[in-house]
Design an enzyme around this catalytic site. Structure first.
Site, PDB file in Angstrom:
ATOM      1  N   SER A 181      39.869  52.940  17.079  1.00  0.00           N
ATOM      2  CA  SER A 181      40.277  51.859  17.983  1.00  0.00           C
ATOM      3  C   SER A 181      39.091  51.239  18.731  1.00  0.00           C
ATOM      4  CB  SER A 181      41.322  52.371  18.963  1.00  0.00           C
ATOM      5  OG  SER A 181      40.853  53.540  19.593  1.00  0.00           O
ATOM      6  N   ASP A 230      42.016  54.772  30.957  1.00  0.00           N
ATOM      7  CA  ASP A 230      41.290  54.644  29.698  1.00  0.00           C
ATOM      8  C   ASP A 230      39.815  54.422  30.008  1.00  0.00           C
ATOM      9  OD1 ASP A 230      40.147  53.988  27.305  1.00  0.00           O
ATOM     10  OD2 ASP A 230      41.709  52.574  26.685  1.00  0.00           O
ATOM     11  N   HIS A 255      37.816  52.925  25.967  1.00  0.00           N
ATOM     12  CA  HIS A 255      37.829  51.538  25.486  1.00  0.00           C
ATOM     13  C   HIS A 255      37.313  50.615  26.579  1.00  0.00           C
ATOM     14  CE1 HIS A 255      40.821  53.728  23.045  1.00  0.00           C
ATOM     15  NE2 HIS A 255      40.281  53.023  22.066  1.00  0.00           N
TER      16      HIS A 255
END
Ligand SMILES: *[C@@H]1O[C@H](CO)[C@@H](O)[C@H](O)[C@H]1NC(C)=O
Ligand SMILES: *[C@@H]1O[C@H](CO)[C@@H](O)[C@H](O)[C@H]1NC(C)=O
Ligand SMILES: *[C@@H]1O[C@H](CO)[C@@H](O)[C@H](O)[C@H]1NC(C)=O
Length: 436
Positions: free
Chosen positions: A163, A409, A412
Site C-alpha cells: 500500500s 497511521d 502511510h
C-alpha cells in the site's frame, strides 16, 4: 557502518587532458552504461547531439564500481567549468523551508484516496506542507510534469509493492494531473491492481499490489486478522506482476513491512518453516531476514535472466514513526515538523531490513538490465510529521479526545506530503542517474 557510508568514488575528471577523458567516456558509454544510456538517449533526448544535452550536475548514489560516465560527460560539454569537487548523493541532505508549498492541493487532485486526504479529513496543521528535500551539495529540481509526460510518451510504468506503492502512485498521478488527467482503464475487483492511461501522451501507469513480490496466500485484508498464517513461497515470484512484466518499460518495485508478519514459508513446494508461530510446534523457526533476502535474490535473478529489460528501480524500506506504542496499541505520530538529521534514527528492525536491501542490491548482477536504487529510507525518516496519523478517517475536531482509542497511521503519508518528493528523485534517476 558501511550502509551509512557509501563509498565515494574518486572523481576521474580533472582539469585538462580532455582527450584522455573523451576516450574514457566513449569506453564507458559502450561498456558499463550501455543499458541505462540507451534509455536515456531513446527516452529523453532522442536525436539531440551530445553537446546539447543538459548538464547533469549531480549523481545519485548507486553501487557499481565503475567510473562515472555522466560526470565526465557533463564536464566535457561544459569545458570543465562545471566539474565538481565530489558527487552529490541525492539521498543525503535535509528538509528545508519551502514557502511555495506543494505542487497540488487536496482539492486540485481528484485521485487522492480518503485515507491519504488528511486535509479533507480534518488535519488542522499545515506546516508539514512547506518543506522540500535538499540534498547536500546540489539541488534537486522539482518534478516537471510536462517533461515527464513528454519523455515517457508511449511508455508504460508499473509500481509494484504494497500500500505504500499505492500511496506513491497517487502522489505521482496528482503531480501529473495539472498537465493531463488520466483515465482509469483497468482495475481488479478489489482495486488493488489498477491502470491509468494519459491519452494525449500515451503514457500508462499501473499499480500492482504484491506485498511479498512472491506467491503468497491467506492475506486478504490489510488490517484484518486472518484465521491462519500467511503462506509465502520464497522461490516463486508472484504471477500478478511477472505475468505483465514484459509490458512495462519502467518498473518501480519494493518489499516492505508485510514481511514482518507471522508467516509460514515454502520452498520447492514444501513447508520449510515458520517465523514466530510458536503454536505450530512441529515447524522450524525461520527468520524474517532469511525470507526477505531469499525473495530479493530471486527478484534480482529474475531481472538478470529475463529477456525483457525494462528500466528498474528498487525502492527501499519505508520508515514508520509510531511513538508511545505500536500501530496496534495506541502508537501515534503527532509531530508537526521534520526532524533534524540525527534526531531520530529509526528502529533496529527497519535498519536490519534496509540493510538487507542495500546488501542485496549491491550484490545484484544486472546482466544488461538497468537497475537503480531509490533509497528513500533516510530522507523519509526525517518526516514524522507527514503521516496520516488519526486523519486516515474523517476526524474534524482534531485529536483532542485522548481517551478515545483511535488507530493512527504512522506509515502511510498524507497527500500532498513528503512522499511527493520521491517523484522528484525518480525523475532524476530516470533522466540523469548513472547506471549500476
Ligand atoms: C501507445 O504506446 C504503446 C506502447 O506503450 C504502443 O504500443 C501504441 O502503439 C501507442 N499508441 C499510439 C496511438 O501511438
Ligand atoms: C526440489 O524438489 C525436487 C524434487 O522434489 C528435488 O529434485 C530438488 O533437489 C529440490 N530442490 C531443492 C532446492 O530442495
Ligand atoms: C472520548 O472517547 C471515548 C472512547 O471512544 C468516548 O467514550 C467518549 O465519549 C469521548 N468523549 C468525547 C468528549 O467525545
Amino acid at each position: 557502518m558501511w550502509l551509512w557510508n557509501w563509498d565515494r568514488w574518486p572523481l576521474l575528471q580533472r582539469r585538462g587532458n580532455q582527450f584522455f577523458a573523451k576516450l574514457l567516456v566513449s569506453m564507458l558509454l559502450v561498456g558499463f552504461s550501455f543499458r541505462c544510456l540507451f534509455f536515456f538517449f531513446s527516452d529523453s533526448f532522442a536525436f539531440l547531439p551530445l553537446s546539447q544535452q543538459p548538464l547533469r550536475d549531480y549523481q545519485s548514489v548507486e553501487n557499481n564500481g565503475a567510473s562515472d560516465a555522466s560526470v565526465l560527460e557533463a564536464a566535457l560539454q561544459n569545458g570543465v567549468e562545471n566539474s565538481r569537487e565530489g558527487k552529490c548523493d541525492l539521498f543525503t541532505g535535509e528538509w528545508i523551508s519551502n514557502p511555495s508549498g506543494p505542487a497540488y492541493t487536496s482539492e486540485s487532485c481528484p485521485f487522492i484516496e480518503s485515507p491519504q486526504n488528511c486535509i479533507k479529513n480534518g488535519r488542522p496543521d499545515t506546516g508539514y506542507l512547506y518543506w522540500r528535500w535538499k540534498p547536500y551539495g546540489c539541488n534537486l529540481p522539482s518534478f516537471d510534469a510536462e517533461k515527464f509526460l513528454d519523455v515517457m510518451r508511449d511508455k508504460s510504468w508499473a509500481l509494484v509493492g504494497d500500500s505504500i506503492s499505492r500511496n506513491h502512485v497517487q502522489s505521482l498521478i496528482c503531480l501529473l494531473v495539472k498537465v493531463e488527467e488520466p483515465v482509469e482503464v483497468y482495475h481488479d475487483e478489489e482495486f488493488k491492481i489498477r491502470r491509468w492511461h494519459f491519452h494525449s501522451h500515451n503514457v500508462t501507469i499501473s499499480v500492482i499490489w504484491s506485498p511479498f513480490l512472491v506467491k503468497a496466500e491467506n492475506f486478504r485484508h490489510e488490517l484484518g486478522v486472518s484465521s491462519s498464517e500467511i503462506e509465502i513461497h520464497l522461490d516463486i515470484l508472484d504471477e500478478k506482476w511477472i505475468s505483465q512484466y514484459k509490458n512495462f518499460d519502467y518498473i518501480l518495485i519494493s518489499g516492505g513491512p508485510w514481511f514482518l508478519r507471522t508467516a509460514i514459508y515454502w520452498e520447492n513446494n514444501t513447508i520449510i518453516g515458520c517465523n514466530s508461530c510458536q503454536e505450530k510446534k512441529n515447524l522450524a523457526e525461520i527468520s524474517v531476514q532469511y525470507a526477505f533476502r531469499k525473495v530479493l535474490r530471486l527478484l534480482y535473478h529474475f531481472f538478470a535472466t529475463s529477456e525483457h529489460k525494462p528500466f528498474i528501480m528498487y525502492r527501499s524500506w519505508p520508515p514508520s514513526h509510531f511513538e508511545y506504542g505500536e500501530w496496534f496499541d495506541g502508537g501515534r505520530c503527532s509531530r508537526t515538523a521534520p526532524y533534524k538529521e540525527g534526531e531520530f534514527m529509526g528502529t533496529d528492525l527497519e535498519h536490519l531490513m534496509r540493510g538487507i536491501e542495500l546488501e542485496e542490491f549491491k550484490n545484484a548482477v544486472v546482466n544488461g538490465a538497468c537497475l537503480k536504487l531509490l533509497d528513500i529510507y533516510r530522507l523519509s525518516l526525517l518526516r514524522p510529521d507527514g503521516h496520516s496519523g488519526p486523519y486516515r478517517t474523517f476526524r474534524p475536531f482534531d485529536n483532542k479526545n485522548k481517551s478515545a482509542s483511535i488507530q493512527n497511521d504512522c506509515l502511510h503519508w498524507c497527500l500532498p506530503g513528503p512522499i511527493d518528493f520521491w517523484n522528484d528523485l525518480i525523475m532524476e534517476l530516470v533522466l540523469n542517474g548513472k547506471p549500476k
